[in-house]
Design an enzyme around this catalytic site. Sequence first.
Site, PDB file in Angstrom:
ATOM      1  N   PHE A 171       1.004   0.025  12.551  1.00  0.00           N
ATOM      2  CA  PHE A 171       1.880  -0.557  11.525  1.00  0.00           C
ATOM      3  C   PHE A 171       1.310  -0.440  10.120  1.00  0.00           C
ATOM      4  CE2 PHE A 171       2.182  -3.171  15.473  1.00  0.00           C
ATOM      5  CZ  PHE A 171       3.360  -2.608  15.943  1.00  0.00           C
ATOM      6  N   GLU A 214      10.003   3.138   9.702  1.00  0.00           N
ATOM      7  CA  GLU A 214       9.936   1.899   8.932  1.00  0.00           C
ATOM      8  C   GLU A 214      11.285   1.319   8.511  1.00  0.00           C
ATOM      9  OE1 GLU A 214       6.052   2.230   6.320  1.00  0.00           O
ATOM     10  OE2 GLU A 214       6.681   4.158   7.081  1.00  0.00           O
TER      11      GLU A 214
HETATM   12 MO1  MOS Z   1       3.170   2.764   7.510  1.00  0.00          MO
HETATM   13  S1  MOS Z   1       2.971   0.856   6.770  1.00  0.00           S
HETATM   14  O1  MOS Z   1       3.195   3.715   6.103  1.00  0.00           O
HETATM   15  O2  MOS Z   1       1.837   3.057   8.495  1.00  0.00           O
END
Ligand code: MOS
Length: 703
Positions: free
Chosen positions: A236, A670
Amino acid sequence: MNKIIGTDVSRKDGRAKVTGTATYAAEHQIPNLIHGYLVTASIANGQIKSIDTGAAEKAVGVVAVFTHKNAPKVFMPTNNFMTSKIYESRLPLSDDKIYYAGQIIGLVVADTFERARDAAHLVKVEYASQQPVVDAKKANFKEAPPLFGEELKFEKGNVTAANSAIAKIEATYKTATELHAPMEPHAIIAHWQGPDSLTVYEPSQWILATQRTYAELFGLPTERVRIVTPFLGGAFGSKAFPWPHGVLCAAAARKLQRPLRVVLSRRQMTMNAGHRSETEQTIRLGANADGGLIMIDHEAKSCTSPVEVFPEPCTGITPVMYSAPNIRLKQELAVMNVGTPTFMRAPGENPGMWAMESAMDELAWALKIDPVALRLKNETKEHQRKGQPFSAKHFADCLQVGAEQFGWKDRPKQPRSLTRDGKLIGWGMAAATFPGMRSSASAKVRLLPDGSAHVLTAANDMGTGSYTVVAATAAEILGLPVEQVRVEIGDSLLPDGGLAGGSQMTASLVPAVMSACKEVLKTANAKTAQEAFASLRQSKRAAFEATASSAPGAEAKKWAFQSWGAHFCEVSIDEEIGRLRVTRWVSVMDIGRVINSKTAASQVRGGVIMGIGQALMEECHLDPNIGYPVVYDLATYHFPAHADIPRIQVAFVGEPDLNFNPAGARGVGEIGITGVSAAIANAVYHATGKRIRDLPITPEKLL
Ligand code: MOS
């Protein structure tokens, strides 16, 4: 040709994961391995007066104890987000200063993990303590610097002159400090083969940048460092670069000339391996009676640690979402005695869209305009800061298809007008967005006489589906079943597979895999893989092999690339006990071409679930007096369990974005989380008439 791209392909790595044969960093079997346990600061601001390691050194099985007094030597790397970086711009154990609670102040190395942990508790520390700054209300905010060279401030027109607005909204929205909490804890094994050759087993979202960083830390040529990371158990954003524990582990292993493993505890991860800063944003909107925006003013604040500059870039979404002649963006940053914040799924876009999409809902109520219609009315055709038109934008389809699938037209126009089984029901919606990013990437393809194809690239799969997407792409181009494609990733010895961050792994890698597959057929002088296999067998040749790269072209500079989406949700609220359930969810996304509809939908669902966590549960607290985290494990840091999540219906609209890359795919890691918390707060308003501007929406805020 096969029709595999765009269909549901099940995960290549699924079986390995559910049967426990997928090898994560700490699980690599290295002979002669020793174990390190971190000693961390119990104060949040001050200095180490004395540190007594005598008892620890004498404990059974202890090999060494490192503190700032005998810190193993490392060099400061270039430390640039684009090339090589340590997440925290201070080398571990570099002096006696304490900047935040939980900061690493020592490492105890022993023959077993348990002995290292026991001995770590024998280290006695005396501190000279000062009052820490952990309350953002008391912090000193200053203008935030650009992040990756992108300005966070912007002005066009004049927001103060936009006084002719009929409707004006001004509100302040907050988010809490959030933890990444990946299922796989941060962990590393550093294995030196002599003083100049290092192998690192560590989860990494960006293998080649991690390789460059470790090489610079030890003053080695890049190729003397190998990074191995076949599986990541979630990241993440928190596993792109080395954290202090990784630097320290590799340095201690070099000093001791033994393979060394360091695994962080959940408690240590609370402050030692990144988080999303709390944010406070004030949005002012001004509109005409018909809902046309004439002014957007967006001020954002976030916090960083004393040892890294990381602004949560909330204002990035504002010139992208809605068109207005007068726009002003302002971003501020305060230094506090907290651990170092970093990227966390949709950094900036996530809190930015929480504020913007809440404010747009407030404006819709003020003007008595449907919130979907208000967004359609104000859609912008161009990126208002960059002045570039959007390529292949289908935001309106997301809104319209989502409204249709959800049944939005039946929504009662008054708050508190829907009930079911004695509970208040509310419907809410919000937009989603995330930039289309891509970087250069390469892949090698081999065709073998046994009729299999291998794709090799230093990409990685943090649970997102890279193995599967690479296999599906190769299968389609080569005309093979997916099962006959073997994918090998996660090793810096392979061609640069790019970065799994900024939702760009698929967008970067798929074009490279496509090219390499076409190239290998050319090398074989064959039209199909079957023809190539026949010629291999006939000629008794071992393999055909080709490597190809793909990178963003110059023509791409004409366009702004952005993905779009819309969330629609229903909540049910029991006002007597403040209980909120999310009961229905529809997400419609425009991500360009969908490479694998199954893993893409799964990414959106994962984003929505993480967004529900942000909206309702997730918050990390520090003790206001001593600055020590009072959240320290997966029981004190609440996030959703299965029972908290309804069926999440996901659909895709749009068209391949061929200005962006030859695959037409923009990536989906995302975008799913953006807008989720606003959709829920907007539904809460519809259900209760109560506007909540401070996340998470816990029961006491609903009572
Ligand atoms: Mo993502 S927060 O760009 O790994």
